[in-house]
Design a protein around this motif. Sequence first.
Motif, short mmCIF file in Angstrom:
data_model
loop_
_atom_site.label_atom_id
_atom_site.label_comp_id
_atom_site.label_asym_id
_atom_site.label_seq_id
_atom_site.Cartn_x
_atom_site.Cartn_y
_atom_site.Cartn_z
N VAL A 30 0.85 -0.99 0.04
CA VAL A 30 0.00 -0.11 -0.10
C VAL A 30 1.07 1.00 -0.01
CG1 VAL A 30 -1.67 1.20 1.03
CG2 VAL A 30 -1.66 -1.27 1.29
N VAL A 57 -0.22 -0.58 -4.81
CA VAL A 57 -1.29 0.21 -5.02
C VAL A 57 -0.93 1.79 -4.61
CG1 VAL A 57 -3.77 0.77 -4.19
CG2 VAL A 57 -2.89 -1.72 -4.26
N VAL A 106 -7.12 2.65 -1.28
CA VAL A 106 -7.70 1.24 -0.34
C VAL A 106 -9.04 1.92 0.33
CG1 VAL A 106 -6.95 -0.55 1.22
CG2 VAL A 106 -5.40 0.24 -0.32
N LEU A 145 -9.69 -2.85 4.46
CA LEU A 145 -8.70 -3.66 4.69
C LEU A 145 -9.16 -4.82 5.91
CD1 LEU A 145 -5.85 -4.89 4.51
CD2 LEU A 145 -5.26 -3.23 6.31
N LEU A 172 -7.45 -6.60 0.39
CA LEU A 172 -7.57 -5.07 0.13
C LEU A 172 -8.90 -4.93 -0.75
CD1 LEU A 172 -3.91 -4.22 -0.76
CD2 LEU A 172 -5.18 -4.22 1.64
N THR A 173 -9.79 -4.36 -0.29
CA THR A 173 -10.77 -3.70 -1.29
C THR A 173 -10.44 -2.38 -1.85
OG1 THR A 173 -12.36 -4.84 -0.37
CG2 THR A 173 -13.40 -3.40 -1.58
N LEU A 174 -10.33 -2.12 -3.15
CA LEU A 174 -9.97 -0.68 -3.58
C LEU A 174 -11.27 0.24 -4.06
CD1 LEU A 174 -7.10 -1.61 -5.90
CD2 LEU A 174 -7.05 -1.48 -3.63
N GLU A 210 -10.60 -6.47 -5.57
CA GLU A 210 -10.44 -7.04 -4.23
C GLU A 210 -9.03 -7.73 -4.58
OE1 GLU A 210 -13.53 -9.56 -3.15
OE2 GLU A 210 -14.30 -7.87 -1.95
N VAL A 269 -4.02 4.06 5.88
CA VAL A 269 -4.38 2.63 5.91
C VAL A 269 -3.72 2.03 7.14
CG1 VAL A 269 -4.29 0.34 4.61
CG2 VAL A 269 -4.66 2.64 3.40
#
Length: 450
Positions: free
Chosen positions: A9, A32, A133, A136, A148-150, A155, A171
Amino acid sequence: MQQADVAIVGGGPAGSAAGQAAASQGADAVVVEKGVPRADRDGPGPDSTDAAGILDYWVDIMDLGEPIPERVKHRDLTAAEFVGPTEALELTDTGIDASYPNFGFTMHRARLDDWLRERAENAGAEYRVGTAVADLESDLTGVPSHTLTLRDGTEIEAEYLILADGPQRTVTGQILDRWLSSDLVDQLASRKTNHIAYQEYRRLPEELFESDRIKFWWGYMPGHTAYPWIFPNDGTVARIGLTMPIGLDLEEIENREDYRLLEPTDERIPQGSTYIERLLDRLYPDYDLDDFPIVSDRGKSGGTETYPISSTRPIESPTEANVAIVGGAMGATSAFHEGGDHVAIRTGSIAGRLAALGALRAYNTEWHRAIGDEIRRNCVFADMVRGYQPDDWDRLFGLVSDIKADGRFSTHDAVYRGFYGAKLYGEYRWRKFGYRNGRYSQVREDDYAV
């Protein structure tokens, strides 16, 4: 759902170094990066900023394995100047053995970020830029994994998670909230503990431009490790800026009349732009502000940038959960020395390599070994100057100027310069002893409820 060995991240120096190191070891690594625009970058990238630059021994700490490209550099440096209200100090040697041939160099931070990203992508890391993100989740039953869901709905599930989201810990804060006590979380709150920095890209008259040195003014503005600076860039463009604690209250400042960038009519701490105008007026009274125009195609926006700097001591990571916190998010960068790219890159590299090898449990031991001397020294110095007033800076710079030789300063020599020198040396040794065996860490791994 996308599967990866290592999810990272943040795509700044720490995150890019982690991606490059993990991919180089054969891991499936994805970085990400939410992405922000800059006037001097094509497309979105890390929320980066130009700090002072890189000192000679910082190059060795980074351990990049190849030279930094010349396109990243602005100016090679021969010195740093520290200016107090009446005393000044010039250092032409960092006092630490280094392979880099000069005192250091200033750099184009966006180009550094882009080069580090190129290295990571060339090694095989995937970059997802332009989405942050949103959520989490961690599953610690059996082999730990993290999902992780963006914000774009993607995902990503990974066995190892490296958090490189900078000093604001957007995060990382979710992890800290879950696994640390509320007291420790409160001590790490970015709005309470971080510094804020502001700088402007200005073109200087040629006769005033000093291309070979970085300059700092201490005791000119209130606040712990608060100071303005001038750093040379290309041509006669310089970054003129400052750092100061967040939320400083002018009413709590003692001896406010001693700070040269405060005025009697101030009702609150001045804005960064006001401080810079006052600094230029004081340094160059025969010039007008129009003689120092802002260069609008630099920095984040219109030739200016504002950014946070970590001011907590570093924290260890909950490696039992297959999580490593690196760079500014772990507090390895510091407002005291105005920089942290070197320790960010090194911690990211260590975490990425160990995650790829399935050996992340060794991360805390390894980063202490690699950068512990640097972190310990900076923590000690920052503690020693806490509460310094303008006259304290003058006394310190006067002492160091008296005892340095060939631009190099040995703390040990201070003991032979009277009571003040002996007291300073004794305090340094005592505080350094207190931070032995990694005790400069504000959070230890055992503090996590994992």
